[in-house]
Scaffold this motif. Sequence first.
Motif, PDB file in Angstrom:
ATOM      1  N   LYS A   1      13.966  24.048  49.515  1.00 45.16           N
ATOM      2  CA  LYS A   1      12.807  24.378  50.349  1.00 45.16           C
ATOM      3  C   LYS A   1      13.194  25.482  51.326  1.00 45.16           C
ATOM      4  CE  LYS A   1       8.754  24.208  52.208  1.00 45.16           C
ATOM      5  NZ  LYS A   1       7.601  24.794  51.474  1.00 45.16           N
ATOM      6  N   ILE A   2      12.521  26.642  51.215  1.00 45.08           N
ATOM      7  CA  ILE A   2      12.712  27.755  52.147  1.00 45.08           C
ATOM      8  C   ILE A   2      11.717  27.563  53.285  1.00 45.08           C
ATOM      9  CG2 ILE A   2      12.843  30.252  52.383  1.00 45.08           C
ATOM     10  CD1 ILE A   2      14.647  29.261  50.168  1.00 45.08           C
ATOM     11  N   THR A   3      12.197  27.319  54.486  1.00 45.48           N
ATOM     12  CA  THR A   3      11.291  26.973  55.595  1.00 45.48           C
ATOM     13  C   THR A   3      10.866  28.169  56.432  1.00 45.48           C
ATOM     14  OG1 THR A   3      13.058  26.616  57.208  1.00 45.48           O
ATOM     15  CG2 THR A   3      12.452  24.743  55.790  1.00 45.48           C
ATOM     16  N   GLY A   4      11.658  29.262  56.429  1.00 43.96           N
ATOM     17  CA  GLY A   4      11.441  30.305  57.424  1.00 43.96           C
ATOM     18  C   GLY A   4      11.963  29.840  58.777  1.00 43.96           C
ATOM     19  N   TYR A   5      11.440  30.437  59.841  1.00 43.07           N
ATOM     20  CA  TYR A   5      11.901  30.082  61.187  1.00 43.07           C
ATOM     21  C   TYR A   5      11.411  28.689  61.571  1.00 43.07           C
ATOM     22  CZ  TYR A   5      12.377  30.075  66.255  1.00 43.07           C
ATOM     23  OH  TYR A   5      12.694  29.741  67.543  1.00 43.07           O
ATOM     24  N   VAL A   6      12.304  27.911  62.142  1.00 42.64           N
ATOM     25  CA  VAL A   6      11.976  26.566  62.634  1.00 42.64           C
ATOM     26  C   VAL A   6      12.401  26.480  64.099  1.00 42.64           C
ATOM     27  CG1 VAL A   6      12.468  24.109  62.454  1.00 42.64           C
ATOM     28  CG2 VAL A   6      12.205  25.475  60.372  1.00 42.64           C
ATOM     29  N   GLU A   7      11.459  26.163  64.961  1.00 48.04           N
ATOM     30  CA  GLU A   7      11.769  26.131  66.403  1.00 48.04           C
ATOM     31  C   GLU A   7      12.617  24.922  66.774  1.00 48.04           C
ATOM     32  OE1 GLU A   7       9.448  26.498  70.691  1.00 48.04           O
ATOM     33  OE2 GLU A   7       8.497  27.145  68.824  1.00 48.04           O
ATOM     34  N   ASP A   8      12.296  23.760  66.229  1.00 46.85           N
ATOM     35  CA  ASP A   8      13.033  22.541  66.538  1.00 46.85           C
ATOM     36  C   ASP A   8      13.752  22.053  65.275  1.00 46.85           C
ATOM     37  OD1 ASP A   8      14.062  20.161  67.399  1.00 46.85           O
ATOM     38  OD2 ASP A   8      12.155  19.285  68.016  1.00 46.85           O
ATOM     39  N   LEU A   9      15.071  22.129  65.284  1.00 48.33           N
ATOM     40  CA  LEU A   9      15.869  21.788  64.107  1.00 48.33           C
ATOM     41  C   LEU A   9      16.275  20.311  64.072  1.00 48.33           C
ATOM     42  CD1 LEU A   9      18.215  24.905  64.152  1.00 48.33           C
ATOM     43  CD2 LEU A   9      16.399  24.461  62.499  1.00 48.33           C
ATOM     44  N   THR A  10      15.856  19.552  65.039  1.00 48.76           N
ATOM     45  CA  THR A  10      16.356  18.182  65.199  1.00 48.76           C
ATOM     46  C   THR A  10      16.220  17.359  63.920  1.00 48.76           C
ATOM     47  OG1 THR A  10      15.756  18.229  67.549  1.00 48.76           O
ATOM     48  CG2 THR A  10      16.192  16.079  66.560  1.00 48.76           C
ATOM     49  N   ALA A  11      15.046  17.345  63.317  1.00 48.70           N
ATOM     50  CA  ALA A  11      14.820  16.510  62.134  1.00 48.70           C
ATOM     51  C   ALA A  11      15.703  16.936  60.964  1.00 48.70           C
ATOM     52  CB  ALA A  11      13.347  16.578  61.729  1.00 48.70           C
ATOM     53  N   TYR A  12      15.927  18.227  60.838  1.00 54.30           N
ATOM     54  CA  TYR A  12      16.748  18.733  59.733  1.00 54.30           C
ATOM     55  C   TYR A  12      18.208  18.324  59.914  1.00 54.30           C
ATOM     56  CZ  TYR A  12      12.576  21.502  58.861  1.00 54.30           C
ATOM     57  OH  TYR A  12      11.281  21.895  58.615  1.00 54.30           O
ATOM     58  N   PHE A  13      18.688  18.434  61.150  1.00 51.15           N
ATOM     59  CA  PHE A  13      20.055  17.988  61.430  1.00 51.15           C
ATOM     60  C   PHE A  13      20.193  16.483  61.164  1.00 51.15           C
ATOM     61  CE2 PHE A  13      20.699  21.777  64.349  1.00 51.15           C
ATOM     62  CZ  PHE A  13      21.711  22.329  63.582  1.00 51.15           C
ATOM     63  N   HIS A  14      19.203  15.731  61.571  1.00 47.06           N
ATOM     64  CA  HIS A  14      19.277  14.277  61.416  1.00 47.06           C
ATOM     65  C   HIS A  14      19.376  13.855  59.952  1.00 47.06           C
ATOM     66  CE1 HIS A  14      17.412  13.139  65.599  1.00 47.06           C
ATOM     67  NE2 HIS A  14      18.624  13.639  65.681  1.00 47.06           N
ATOM     68  N   GLU A  15      18.677  14.564  59.076  1.00 46.93           N
ATOM     69  CA  GLU A  15      18.617  14.158  57.680  1.00 46.93           C
ATOM     70  C   GLU A  15      19.759  14.713  56.829  1.00 46.93           C
ATOM     71  OE1 GLU A  15      14.914  14.956  55.819  1.00 46.93           O
ATOM     72  OE2 GLU A  15      13.753  13.635  57.135  1.00 46.93           O
ATOM     73  N   SER A  16      20.475  15.719  57.313  1.00 48.95           N
ATOM     74  CA  SER A  16      21.432  16.436  56.467  1.00 48.95           C
ATOM     75  C   SER A  16      22.820  15.815  56.512  1.00 48.95           C
ATOM     76  CB  SER A  16      21.503  17.904  56.891  1.00 48.95           C
ATOM     77  OG  SER A  16      20.241  18.521  56.715  1.00 48.95           O
ATOM     78  N   SER A  17      23.431  15.736  55.344  1.00 45.75           N
ATOM     79  CA  SER A  17      24.769  15.160  55.214  1.00 45.75           C
ATOM     80  C   SER A  17      25.863  16.222  55.093  1.00 45.75           C
ATOM     81  CB  SER A  17      24.829  14.246  53.985  1.00 45.75           C
ATOM     82  OG  SER A  17      24.017  13.115  54.178  1.00 45.75           O
ATOM     83  N   LEU A  18      25.466  17.477  54.911  1.00 49.57           N
ATOM     84  CA  LEU A  18      26.447  18.554  54.774  1.00 49.57           C
ATOM     85  C   LEU A  18      25.790  19.871  55.146  1.00 49.57           C
ATOM     86  CD1 LEU A  18      29.250  19.600  53.802  1.00 49.57           C
ATOM     87  CD2 LEU A  18      28.262  19.768  51.489  1.00 49.57           C
ATOM     88  N   ALA A  19      26.503  20.677  55.947  1.00 49.87           N
ATOM     89  CA  ALA A  19      26.036  22.020  56.301  1.00 49.87           C
ATOM     90  C   ALA A  19      26.782  23.046  55.455  1.00 49.87           C
ATOM     91  CB  ALA A  19      26.255  22.295  57.781  1.00 49.87           C
ATOM     92  N   ILE A  20      26.039  23.974  54.884  1.00 51.60           N
ATOM     93  CA  ILE A  20      26.609  25.042  54.068  1.00 51.60           C
ATOM     94  C   ILE A  20      26.534  26.340  54.870  1.00 51.60           C
ATOM     95  CG2 ILE A  20      26.388  26.342  51.919  1.00 51.60           C
ATOM     96  CD1 ILE A  20      27.160  23.454  51.443  1.00 51.60           C
ATOM     97  N   ILE A  21      27.676  26.964  55.132  1.00 52.10           N
ATOM     98  CA  ILE A  21      27.725  28.234  55.873  1.00 52.10           C
ATOM     99  C   ILE A  21      28.452  29.245  54.991  1.00 52.10           C
ATOM    100  CG2 ILE A  21      28.263  29.330  58.077  1.00 52.10           C
ATOM    101  CD1 ILE A  21      26.548  26.893  58.477  1.00 52.10           C
ATOM    102  N   PRO A  22      27.744  29.874  54.038  1.00 51.73           N
ATOM    103  CA  PRO A  22      28.397  30.693  53.017  1.00 51.73           C
ATOM    104  C   PRO A  22      28.508  32.170  53.388  1.00 51.73           C
ATOM    105  CG  PRO A  22      26.116  30.360  52.421  1.00 51.73           C
ATOM    106  CD  PRO A  22      26.302  29.715  53.774  1.00 51.73           C
ATOM    107  N   VAL A  23      29.410  32.502  54.281  1.00 51.95           N
ATOM    108  CA  VAL A  23      29.549  33.874  54.780  1.00 51.95           C
ATOM    109  C   VAL A  23      30.563  34.637  53.928  1.00 51.95           C
ATOM    110  CG1 VAL A  23      30.043  35.320  56.777  1.00 51.95           C
ATOM    111  CG2 VAL A  23      29.046  33.039  57.098  1.00 51.95           C
ATOM    112  N   ARG A  24      30.166  35.799  53.427  1.00 48.37           N
ATOM    113  CA  ARG A  24      31.097  36.651  52.671  1.00 48.37           C
ATOM    114  C   ARG A  24      31.432  37.929  53.424  1.00 48.37           C
ATOM    115  NH1 ARG A  24      29.570  38.017  46.863  1.00 48.37           N
ATOM    116  NH2 ARG A  24      27.769  39.019  47.873  1.00 48.37           N
ATOM    117  N   VAL A  25      30.516  38.397  54.262  1.00 50.70           N
ATOM    118  CA  VAL A  25      30.694  39.626  55.032  1.00 50.70           C
ATOM    119  C   VAL A  25      30.343  39.301  56.475  1.00 50.70           C
ATOM    120  CG1 VAL A  25      29.888  41.984  55.394  1.00 50.70           C
ATOM    121  CG2 VAL A  25      30.091  41.085  53.068  1.00 50.70           C
ATOM    122  N   GLY A  26      31.208  39.669  57.407  1.00 51.34           N
ATOM    123  CA  GLY A  26      30.872  39.390  58.797  1.00 51.34           C
ATOM    124  C   GLY A  26      32.079  39.460  59.705  1.00 51.34           C
ATOM    125  N   GLY A  27      31.858  39.092  60.944  1.00 50.32           N
ATOM    126  CA  GLY A  27      32.908  39.053  61.941  1.00 50.32           C
ATOM    127  C   GLY A  27      32.488  38.128  63.057  1.00 50.32           C
ATOM    128  N   GLY A  28      33.257  38.067  64.119  1.00 47.59           N
ATOM    129  CA  GLY A  28      32.896  37.210  65.245  1.00 47.59           C
ATOM    130  C   GLY A  28      33.070  35.740  64.932  1.00 47.59           C
TER     131      GLY A  28
END
Length: 417
Positions: free
Chosen positions: A300-327
Amino acid sequence: MRIFFLSQIIPWPLDAGPKIKTWNVLKHLKASGYEVWFISFVRPEEEKYVGPVKELCDQSFFVPLRRSRIKDVFYFIRSRITGRPFLVERDRQKKMVDLSRNILSKNNFDVLHADQLTMTQFIYPLNDNENNIDLKVQGKRVFDAHNATWKILKRAADDSRGPIKWLYLDETRRLIQFEKDLILNFDHTFAVSEADRKSFTDLFSKEDFSSVNQKISVIPIGIDTDYLSRNHDQGSKKKYNLLTIGSLNYPPNADGIRWFLRDVYPLMVTQLPEVFLWVIGKNPPEDFFEIEKHYPNNIKITGYVEDLTAYFHESSLAIIPVRVGGGMRVRILECFAKRIPVLTTTVGIEGIDANKDQEVFVEDDPVQFALKAVEILEKEELKNVVIENALQLVRQKYDWSVVLKEINSIYSTLTKQ
């Protein structure tokens, strides 16, 4: 102490890493008793959020900014003429130039703090004709670098080919020269990680290393660990729910999530048909929705979500797939505090002092990434150890109460010189 604080963004709401960092630095400066004059661009969608900034700072000034592709073409051509990086040229708005000069010519400041690369130009004369204000007398200049920007463009060039590769390499060359000049001419530079500090010092010769290194301090991005961990419900987790979060109008974020959707996630669905992924972030590219159509029960592509609370509550794993970046990826730290395990890449974990399989899971190969994600979802004991280790890490090293203390010491030292 009076601070002239230049920002590229309105740091509210706290829905992206740069905003979170800038807002908490401002809060810290005010809590330390400093007088803060805040100057920023404001985009049309940001205008409704200036209130909290006005309440926090002693003085606030805003310059409207409206992006468009047509304007970007003009700024790109102009950057070919001036020799400045396109990213800098695009933000060289006359109203901001005039506002900054007017304030600096009529008021005295102890520190001129440029938050992010492009804002440095308003306290840094770019040619002799602009040298009508003695900025060295006006205040000590600090470059607060959210990234080693040249490194991001270099990585993008390495991953590209054809004319796009040439454009990235050309912008990299311009950024290298611009960032070198900043570090040499500003009184101090803040980097968010040791990796970024090294990216800056690598630009200089061995003879210059010692003097340059002394002018760069690592001030990591932090989080409010107690607040985030206190406001998270562990009881509503859905075993096979994943989430990935990022501002998708930022190319490195979109690139990483696109890689995951195309090369990794299909392998996961084959092994684990129950898996479900939330893709959360502003301005998702059109091709993301095309991929979503192929997996109507799994993405499900949600777009911008102002309050992420429900998504954090339901999720068992966060995927942060960065290939290019810094900081640094502040979302990783937030997930650590919320007791959500993180699977990322080598580039994704840069800047955070976390160890593979101890506080975070790290894979770069698509097949191994998919296998690891399935393993994490299936094995509770594997997750639990990493979750507790990650929470201890952010409490000890990345809480705002810890990371921002050095700013006061640096400001004090600079103003005594």
